[in-house]
Write an enzyme that holds these catalytic residues in place. Structure first.
Site, mmCIF file in Angstrom:
data_model
loop_
_atom_site.group_PDB
_atom_site.id
_atom_site.type_symbol
_atom_site.label_atom_id
_atom_site.label_comp_id
_atom_site.label_asym_id
_atom_site.label_seq_id
_atom_site.Cartn_x
_atom_site.Cartn_y
_atom_site.Cartn_z
ATOM 1 N N ASP A 92 3.128 3.011 9.779
ATOM 2 C CA ASP A 92 2.133 2.299 8.160
ATOM 3 C C ASP A 92 1.687 0.297 8.409
ATOM 4 O OD1 ASP A 92 1.651 4.293 6.031
ATOM 5 O OD2 ASP A 92 3.504 4.580 6.213
ATOM 6 N N ARG A 122 -2.430 -2.041 -3.199
ATOM 7 C CA ARG A 122 -2.315 -1.958 -1.774
ATOM 8 C C ARG A 122 -4.457 -1.616 -1.892
ATOM 9 N NH1 ARG A 122 0.863 3.587 -1.463
ATOM 10 N NH2 ARG A 122 0.248 3.277 0.037
ATOM 11 N N LYS A 157 -7.278 6.468 3.940
ATOM 12 C CA LYS A 157 -6.298 7.100 2.539
ATOM 13 C C LYS A 157 -5.721 7.102 1.159
ATOM 14 C CE LYS A 157 -2.319 4.856 4.175
ATOM 15 N NZ LYS A 157 -0.581 4.006 4.577
ATOM 16 N N HIS A 158 -6.221 7.890 0.007
ATOM 17 C CA HIS A 158 -4.864 9.246 0.287
ATOM 18 C C HIS A 158 -6.440 10.222 -0.049
ATOM 19 C CE1 HIS A 158 -2.289 6.053 -0.270
ATOM 20 N NE2 HIS A 158 -1.887 6.535 0.862
ATOM 21 N N HIS A 196 5.837 9.981 -4.490
ATOM 22 C CA HIS A 196 6.389 10.380 -3.587
ATOM 23 C C HIS A 196 7.708 11.049 -4.364
ATOM 24 C CE1 HIS A 196 4.509 7.128 -1.080
ATOM 25 N NE2 HIS A 196 5.107 6.951 -0.531
ATOM 26 N N ASP A 217 0.020 13.146 4.194
ATOM 27 C CA ASP A 217 1.013 12.280 4.501
ATOM 28 C C ASP A 217 2.168 13.144 4.506
ATOM 29 O OD1 ASP A 217 1.593 9.870 3.345
ATOM 30 O OD2 ASP A 217 1.044 9.694 0.913
#
Length: 521
Positions: free
Chosen positions: A82, A156, A186-187, A199, A272
């Site tokens: 990452d 991000r 991504k994603h 997460h 992921d």
């Protein structure tokens, strides 16, 4: 395949090649990749996994540890990481670049920077990664950040509009792929319009198919057209795309019907992290999760916790007919083809010293250009000849955080004296009161908020931090800055001088220190 590579001959070996396990960790208890290498070596003897996802590396010793592990593996390992903010994000000692949104904002300042920043971002990320032994950049984030309360994408992402994201994603990918490193969009099909973090939960995007096609999908189509080698899935449910409500990672309709058949992607599809709650809690065992992901269209099983047990489960699933071996073979063919292309590539030609010099220059230019002024902030009313009080608040602390943030020593270079307070969840009431008293008594005040997306961490100031900042923001000579999302400034509309850097990395903090001191020349 090249003759020096052995081919996976058994079903067990073929399945193991579809797995990528982590080496090192940034999560408590943090462990460096170097100290984790011995464990990985033992694992390779038992289960010849296809690759490693790198966390918490150190330059140059981690490069050497990875090379040693490569010599230990009959089939070369794919090393992914990452590195959304440059290779130094996961390999300390190398340069770290600002968040993607800082690049997007910098490129909006047409009078300040050129239009090649995103491509340079990708190029330099790839060149540093090649020196570090990394083959896959799990970047760029290709999500359109349309939800201002999104706790995990935010800065991000490059931008809030699909057209701008598509443009910058394509530029990054071209720069990265043309220099021998696989980029990862991504994603898929998009994580930008969620209010939850996958997460620790399963987010859902309830919009209709037409709006998803107009907002989420254009950047991914641009990534495919730019030659992206890998696409990472989202642990997000899209009922309009798959009425079953399963996350995209487990959806045949999304990964095979939409991504493969409609959009025409023929590269490697990676999940992921399979440690995330967005998919983890749906199954009794990790093996069941892996089988469901492969059946949906996943090629690369990312961040498998127990590859030995998962391999045994998948072998049994093939043998009892619940998992088609053709799924394994097709995924394996894509992964081996990617290995052949990446691992056999010519070595990077610029030296690491040359690359790092360019990274430093790009980071500085981008960080300065990204600073956004709100209110009467074009010329912050701070006087370097006068004492300055600084109060910095952050909602979480990680094991890798420095004793104080990088902005502190930079401010000391500029100001006659600096009284610096750093507040985190562990700060006592006494420390908060000390910061409050010093701030109120100071002739000038700089308030700093770190509000950024981070896996498994709180997003936004804590309640007592927010309350303190609301009190201090009325200071007659105050500058308020967000080292992260601009929405953090919305709670302070009356504060005259407000700034946003769109990133909290060291170079962004240093650029902000220079800006408020009037030393950006």
């Amino acid at each position: 395949m090249p003759a020096r590579w052995s081919s996976p001959e058994t079903l067990e070996a073929k399945i193991a090649q579809l797995m990528m396990v982590r080496i090192g960790s940034n999560l408590p208890p943090a462990i460096t990749a170097d100290s984790d290498a011995e464990r990985i070596g033992r694992l390779l003897d038992e289960c010849p996994v296809g690759g490693l996802i790198l966390f918490n590396g150190v330059w140059p010793s981690t490069r050497d540890a990875l090379a040693k592990l490569q010599s230990h593996s009959a089939i070369p390992l794919l090393i992914g990481s990452d590195i959304e903010r440059g290779c130094g994000q996961q390999m300390r000692g190398l340069g770290v670049l600002p968040h993607a949104m800082a690049f997007g904002e910098a490129m909006n300042r047409n009078d300040v920077v050129d239009e090649n920043l995103a491509q340079e971002f990708g190029r330099l990320t790839a060149l540093a990664a090649r020196h570090a032994g990394i083959h896959i950049a799990f970047a760029p984030v290709t999500d359109t950040n349309t939800n201002p309360t999104n706790p995990i994408i935010a800065t991000r992402a490059f931008a809030n509009s699909p057209e701008r994201v598509a443009e910058l994603v394509a530029a990054f990918i071209e720069g990265c792929e043309s220099h021998g490193v696989a980029a990862t969009a991504k994603h898929f099909p998009g994580h930008g319009d969620t209010m939850q973090d996958s997460h620790d939960s399963l987010p859902e995007v309830p919009r209709d198919r037409a709006s998803i096609a107009a907002t989420e999908l254009p950047p991914f189509l641009a990534a495919i057209q730019a030659g992206c080698s890998v696409i990472m899935t989202a642990h997000v449910a899209y009922p309009a795309l798959d009425p079953s409500g399963v996350p995209a990672t487990l959806s045949h309709a999304i990964l095979t019907g939409l991504l493969r058949d409609e959009l025409g992607f023929d590269g490697v599809v990676t999940s992921d992290s399979l440690l995330m709650s967005g998919v983890r809690g749906r199954f009794d065992t990790e093996g069941e999760l892996c089988a469901a992901a492969l059946s949906a269209g996943i090629d690369l099983l990312l961040d498998v916790e127990d590859p030995v047990a998962a391999t045994k489960y998948l072998v049994q699933a093939v043998r009892n007919g619940s998992l088609d071996e053709g799924v394994i073979d097709r995924a394996l063919a894509r992964i081996l083809a990617l290995k052949e292309r990446l691992i056999e590539a010519e070595p990077a030609t610029p030296t690491i010293e040359q690359v790092e010099a360019e990274v430093a220059s790009l980071g500085r230019r981008t960080a300065l250009a990204a600073i956004e002024s709100r209110g009467d902030a074009s010329q912050p009313n701070l006087d370097p000849s006068q004492p300055l009080c600084v109060v910095l608040a952050k909602p979480f602390r990680t094991p890798l955080d420095p004793p104080e943030q990088p902005i502190a020593p930079r401010l000391r270079e500029h100001f006659a004296s600096v009284d610096y307070f750093e507040l985190d969840p562990h700060s006592s009431e006494e420390q908060l009161q000390q910061a409050q008293q010093a701030a109120q008594d100071a002739p000038q005040l700089l308030l700093l908020m770190i509000v950024k997306p981070a896996a498994w961490h709180h997003f936004g100031l804590l309640a007592r931090q927010q309350q303190l900042f609301e009190q201090l923001a009325t200071h007659p000579r105050v500058v308020l800055a967000s080292l992260g999302v601009p929405t953090a400034l919305d709670a302070f509309p009356a504060t005259r001088c407000r700034l946003c850097t769109y990133s909290d990395v060291a170079v962004s903090q240093q650029a902000l220190a220079d800006f408020v001191a009037g030393a950006t020349g």
